[in-house]
Design a protein around this motif. Structure first.
Motif, PDB file in Angstrom:
ATOM      1  N   THR A   1       0.816  -1.208   0.000  1.00  0.00           N
ATOM      2  CA  THR A   1       0.000   0.000   0.000  1.00  0.00           C
ATOM      3  C   THR A   1       0.852   1.260   0.000  1.00  0.00           C
ATOM      4  O   THR A   1       0.352   2.347   0.200  1.00  0.00           O
ATOM      5  CB  THR A   1      -0.933   0.034   1.219  1.00  0.00           C
ATOM      6  OG1 THR A   1      -0.142  -0.133   2.387  1.00  0.00           O
ATOM      7  CG2 THR A   1      -1.970  -1.042   1.128  1.00  0.00           C
ATOM      8  N   GLY A   2       2.144   1.134  -0.200  1.00  0.00           N
ATOM      9  CA  GLY A   2       2.966   2.315  -0.306  1.00  0.00           C
ATOM     10  C   GLY A   2       3.497   2.770   1.040  1.00  0.00           C
ATOM     11  O   GLY A   2       3.134   3.839   1.529  1.00  0.00           O
TER      12      GLY A   2
ATOM     13  N   CYS B   1      14.610   2.031   8.647  1.00  0.00           N
ATOM     14  CA  CYS B   1      13.449   1.394   9.298  1.00  0.00           C
ATOM     15  C   CYS B   1      13.045   0.124   8.544  1.00  0.00           C
ATOM     16  O   CYS B   1      12.616  -0.862   9.137  1.00  0.00           O
ATOM     17  CB  CYS B   1      12.267   2.355   9.352  1.00  0.00           C
ATOM     18  SG  CYS B   1      12.494   3.693  10.542  1.00  0.00           S
ATOM     19  N   GLN B   2      13.207   0.158   7.218  1.00  0.00           N
ATOM     20  CA  GLN B   2      12.838  -1.036   6.433  1.00  0.00           C
ATOM     21  C   GLN B   2      13.803  -2.191   6.685  1.00  0.00           C
ATOM     22  O   GLN B   2      13.418  -3.352   6.620  1.00  0.00           O
ATOM     23  CB  GLN B   2      12.840  -0.716   4.941  1.00  0.00           C
ATOM     24  CG  GLN B   2      11.849   0.359   4.579  1.00  0.00           C
ATOM     25  CD  GLN B   2      12.284   1.107   3.336  1.00  0.00           C
ATOM     26  OE1 GLN B   2      12.045   0.659   2.233  1.00  0.00           O
ATOM     27  NE2 GLN B   2      12.963   2.224   3.528  1.00  0.00           N
TER      28      GLN B   2
ATOM     29  N   CYS C   1      24.869   1.656   4.607  1.00  0.00           N
ATOM     30  CA  CYS C   1      24.913   1.764   3.157  1.00  0.00           C
ATOM     31  C   CYS C   1      25.922   2.846   2.784  1.00  0.00           C
ATOM     32  O   CYS C   1      26.072   3.832   3.506  1.00  0.00           O
ATOM     33  CB  CYS C   1      23.548   2.174   2.598  1.00  0.00           C
ATOM     34  SG  CYS C   1      22.261   0.941   2.744  1.00  0.00           S
ATOM     35  N   SER C   2      26.537   2.702   1.677  1.00  0.00           N
ATOM     36  CA  SER C   2      27.432   3.691   1.053  1.00  0.00           C
ATOM     37  C   SER C   2      28.360   4.335   2.084  1.00  0.00           C
ATOM     38  O   SER C   2      29.142   3.638   2.744  1.00  0.00           O
ATOM     39  CB  SER C   2      26.614   4.727   0.261  1.00  0.00           C
ATOM     40  OG  SER C   2      25.889   5.585   1.127  1.00  0.00           O
TER      41      SER C   2
ATOM     42  N   LEU D   1      19.111  -2.180  -2.176  1.00  0.00           N
ATOM     43  CA  LEU D   1      18.233  -3.033  -1.376  1.00  0.00           C
ATOM     44  C   LEU D   1      17.414  -2.234  -0.369  1.00  0.00           C
ATOM     45  O   LEU D   1      16.528  -2.775   0.281  1.00  0.00           O
ATOM     46  CB  LEU D   1      19.047  -4.101  -0.646  1.00  0.00           C
ATOM     47  CG  LEU D   1      19.758  -5.108  -1.554  1.00  0.00           C
ATOM     48  CD1 LEU D   1      20.640  -6.025  -0.743  1.00  0.00           C
ATOM     49  CD2 LEU D   1      18.733  -5.922  -2.332  1.00  0.00           C
ATOM     50  N   VAL D   2      17.715  -0.961  -0.205  1.00  0.00           N
ATOM     51  CA  VAL D   2      16.984  -0.148   0.771  1.00  0.00           C
ATOM     52  C   VAL D   2      16.340   1.027   0.035  1.00  0.00           C
ATOM     53  O   VAL D   2      17.035   1.941  -0.411  1.00  0.00           O
ATOM     54  CB  VAL D   2      17.921   0.356   1.889  1.00  0.00           C
ATOM     55  CG1 VAL D   2      17.125   1.110   2.948  1.00  0.00           C
ATOM     56  CG2 VAL D   2      18.698  -0.786   2.501  1.00  0.00           C
ATOM     57  N   ASP D   3      15.018   0.958  -0.091  1.00  0.00           N
ATOM     58  CA  ASP D   3      14.296   1.993  -0.844  1.00  0.00           C
ATOM     59  C   ASP D   3      14.604   3.385  -0.318  1.00  0.00           C
ATOM     60  O   ASP D   3      14.472   3.646   0.867  1.00  0.00           O
ATOM     61  CB  ASP D   3      12.780   1.775  -0.693  1.00  0.00           C
ATOM     62  CG  ASP D   3      12.272   0.776  -1.698  1.00  0.00           C
ATOM     63  OD1 ASP D   3      13.053   0.417  -2.592  1.00  0.00           O
ATOM     64  OD2 ASP D   3      11.108   0.361  -1.569  1.00  0.00           O
TER      65      ASP D   3
END
Lengths: 305, 483
Positions: free
Chosen positions: A11-12, A123-124, A178-179, A205-207
């Motif tokens: 649902t976004g 958070c994801q 990340c990065s 992998l992480v929006d």
């Protein structure tokens, strides 16, 4: 059996963007029972008036602000409620942010911000690991207050190590990012004893982990903040001053990464990668010991605790 | 005309020796096929072995570890032919539960003989009772084992085998049948017994896998199959079958648990309403109702009308309720055919004039169609509001990522309890708990939206398809999830 339009699988989810949104998101998760995006309606997800009262009470205890008991009816989303607490963001400028309070059965995972200095996208990662995992983010200084950002990886690493040690004085330690965050985590790991996990997570992998970002200097912060607001990258009431600060943080992180001279770290590097280029492809060979590759963030579950 | 089981098997083998009786799979899933001639020989050997092993002076029962295999099916057939009470046992039953079950059997039988196991241990002498054809474990959804006994010995009578009820579900003598549910459960067991007496070719699927079930139906041109709503749901969601796979199928009979509307409609779409049958009736054999798909379409939610069964709805003081009102559903069948009595002294509640109930509540419409209400013990009380778990489960099952779901009460300090759900997701699904909650929020009042989501690989359902809610109670593994 045919799925209707509202039956799309996702649902976004939109992750929290400011310290207040991050804090509210965690309260909601603890009250409602599962992770909630900033645009989702508290009551449509099963939150009831007792739950809402708990949130109002937690706001009072954290910020000393007594919101009306029916405030959630007026602001049923994290994004909306956060606008009522906008001036409290500066109070939450500490680098260490609790993203998910696990059940205490696992040691905490510390994830260092990427180039934009923000940790909301992590958070994801916390959700992919599962609610039993405790996850902290380390956010950049200078995004929500007029402090100068740090401009060198060793300085960033030392500052974040102090923050980590404040909640976890001794190991084992579980780090990642990340990065730019992966580079800082690497530097932290090289300075710590008893590191059990150093995870380099592919940006893909992480929006939204690299948003909002910059491609060059900003001529007009007011125009940029409009664009960011339209894309939901910042809260609807964000000001041009944030763009200016975010640019300074971004610039500082780019400088830090450019000047990074990795110290030797002999522990294994756990690389969580997608199909594309390895996220450590540009790293000097001397900085890397054994490399273990993983296909998804959830694979880290096995490596923590 | 009436034949014993052994006479009937012998007669079929003589008339149709090369017709296939059983199709099964060995441990490597290689297909094995047994003709009626071979089955009759194996049964004769089995009967001789039982006669040698059992003391004719002691009333005995035979326990068969009833995996869906040719060996187990043959052992059951042999016990029926020998006219020794047979108890099909779930091979996965742990020792402690075996001890309880064998203890129950030992109250009624002097010898409890496990096929392939050690020699029978004599218990205290028990006076001979009425002969028993077979014994079935029931109470799978409550966790308290009960055993019901079917009076014996079985007889084959072309007018009565199978029962009139089953005859009305598209059953034909000599048909090809697939058995998916395990032989130690009441319905698969009884339709196997009917199949044996009625010259079916029986395909035994050793374990349920949706794609495989569809493949077996197609490849063996199966004409009749009994499935549970869970099987049906998983086939629809995971196997995505086409109509061609079911061309040979004359009837699908489903039993055991309430079928959600989407699954029911999905199968009616696939097969057409005339090939979908729903049977409601407890193992205790106090009566049955039957609803064909077209009846269900005209009266969604009904479990049908009584077949050789009178229905009566009574209030708590035992008085009939006004037409259309709800109460406890009692049933009565004119014959005691199929009526079983409990081994362990637990008798179904009955009225003086022979109406009996297993405690389900429901109502009967003016045309005699029965509608069941959710069982009271499943109702979740959220701060005084009653939540029907079926409604929550149906809402979840309408989500394309959800394969199976069960709702249970989870203790809550302020509200007494809230709704918790255990959900099986489609393997490739990537769905958040908040997505499912929002999905429920579009269908249900706020207090009915689940607060606790636990994702599991499978639900603790009995093999008959009933959810074993007691396994999901708070405090049990996975029952009360963390935040």
């Amino acid at each position: 059996m045919n799925p209707t339009a509202d039956d799309v699988l996702d649902t976004g989810y939109r992750h929290p963007r400011t310290p207040v949104e991050l804090w509210l998101a965690r309260q909601w998760q603890e009250v409602i029972g599962f992770a909630v995006g900033v645009g989702e309606n508290f009551f449509e997800l099963g939150g009831n008036s007792l739950d809402a009262a708990r949130v109002v009470n937690a706001v009072f205890e954290e910020f000393g602000v007594q919101l009306p008991l029916n405030v959630m009816a007026e602001h049923p989303t994290i994004e909306g409620l956060a606008t009522r607490l906008r001036d409290r963001n500066a109070l939450l400028a500490d680098p260490l942010v609790l993203l998910q309070r696990g059940d205490g059965t696992r040691p905490p995972l510390f994830l260092v911000h990427p180039a934009n200095g923000q940790v909301g996208a992590y958070c994801q990662v916390a959700q992919a690991l599962g609610e039993e995992f405790t996850v902290f983010g380390l956010q950049a200084t200078g995004l929500h207050a007029d402090a100068d950002p740090l401009r060198a990886v060793p300085a960033l690493a030392r500052a974040y190590l102090d923050a980590v040690r404040s909640v976890r004085p001794t190991g084992p330690y579980f780090l990642g990012g990340c990065s730019t965050g992966a580079a800082i985590a690497h530097d932290m790991a090289a300075r710590l004893d008893d590191v059990r996990l150093l995870a380099v997570i592919d940006d893909d992998l992480v929006d939204g982990v690299d948003e909002p970002g910059f491609t060059g200097p900003v001529p007009d912060p007011a125009e940029v903040v409009d664009r960011w607001r339209a894309r939901g990258l910042v809260p609807p009431d964000e000001t041009p001053a944030f763009v200016t600060r975010a640019w300074r943080v971004w610039q500082a992180n780019q400088d830090a990464l450019r000047d990074w001279r990795p110290q030797p770290y002999r522990g294994p590097l756990d690389v969580v990668r997608s199909d594309g280029r390895s996220p450590i492809a540009g790293w000097p060979e001397s900085s890397v010991g054994a490399v273990r590759e993983h296909a998804g963030v959830a694979a880290l579950r096995e490596l923590i605790g | 005309m009436s034949l014993s089981v052994q006479e009937r098997i012998t007669a079929i083998a003589r008339a149709e020796p090369e017709r296939t009786a059983l199709v099964g799979f060995d441990a490597d899933l290689a297909e094995q096929s047994v003709t009626w001639r071979e089955l009759a020989e194996s049964v004769a050997d089995g009967v001789a072995a039982l006669r040698a092993a059992l003391d004719p002076g002691v009333e005995s029962c035979v326990v068969v570890e009833a995996a869906n295999t040719v060996a187990a099916a043959t052992a059951i057939a042999a016990a029926l032919a020998a006219e020794v009470a047979v108890f099909p046992l779930n091979p996965a039953t742990p020792q402690a539960e075996r001890d309880v079950l064998f203890g129950l059997l030992g109250r009624r039988f002097g010898h409890v003989h496990v096929v392939g196991g050690p020699s029978p241990v004599a218990t205290a002498p028990v006076p001979h009772g009425e002969p028993v054809a077979y014994l079935l474990a029931t109470g799978a959804s409550t966790g308290v084992p009960k055993i019901s006994a079917k009076p014996g010995p079985l007889r084959y009578d072309p007018a009565r085998t199978p029962s009139l009820v089953i005859r009305q579900t598209g059953w034909r003598t000599g048909q090809r049948q697939l058995i998916v549910g395990p032989l130690y459960h009441a319905v698969p067991f009884t339709v196997f017994v009917d199949a044996l007496l009625d010259m079916n070719t029986v395909v035994l699927q050793p374990f349920f896998a949706p794609q495989w079930t569809v493949e077996l139906l197609r490849r063996h041109r199966v004409e009749w199959v009994q499935l549970t709503p869970t099987h049906m749901r998983e086939i629809l969601k995971l196997a995505r079958p086409d109509r061609e796979s079911f061309e040979s199928l004359r009837a699908l009979l489903h039993t055991a648990a309430r079928c959600d509307d989407d699954t029911k409609r999905g199968w009616i779409d696939l097969l057409g309403p005339e090939r979908v049958f729903e049977l409601y009736g407890a193992t205790e054999g106090i009566g049955v109702t039957l609803a064909r798909g077209d009846e269900w379409l005209a009266r969604p939610g009904t479990v049908g009308r009584g077949v050789l069964t009178q229905l009566r709805v009574l209030d708590d003081s035992g008085r009939p309720v006004p037409p259309g009102a709800s109460g406890t559903v009692f049933m009565r069948t004119p014959q005691r055919v199929g009526r079983s009595d409990y081994v362990n002294d637990q008798v179904v509640r009955a009225t003086p004039d022979g109406f009996a109930t297993v405690g389900d509540r429901g109502r009967v419409d003016p045309d005699g169609y029965l509608y069941l209400e959710p069982r009271a013990h499943g109702t979740i009380n959220v701060g005084g509001e009653k939540v029907d778990p079926d409604e929550v489960e149906a809402a979840l099952l309408a989500h394309p990522a959800v394969v199976d779901a069960v709702a249970v009460a989870v203790p809550h300090p302020a509200l007494g309890s809230v709704v918790g759900v255990h959900v099986v997701l489609r393997p490739e699904a990537n769905v958040r708990k908040a997505d499912l909650a929002a999905h429920c929020g579009r269908r249900l009042a706020g207090y009915k939206i689940p607060k606790h989501f636990t994702f599991v690989d499978r639900l603790p359902r009995s093999a008959a398809g009933k959810v074993q809610r007691w396994r999901l109670a708070a405090g049990h593994e996975g029952g009360a999830p963390t935040r």
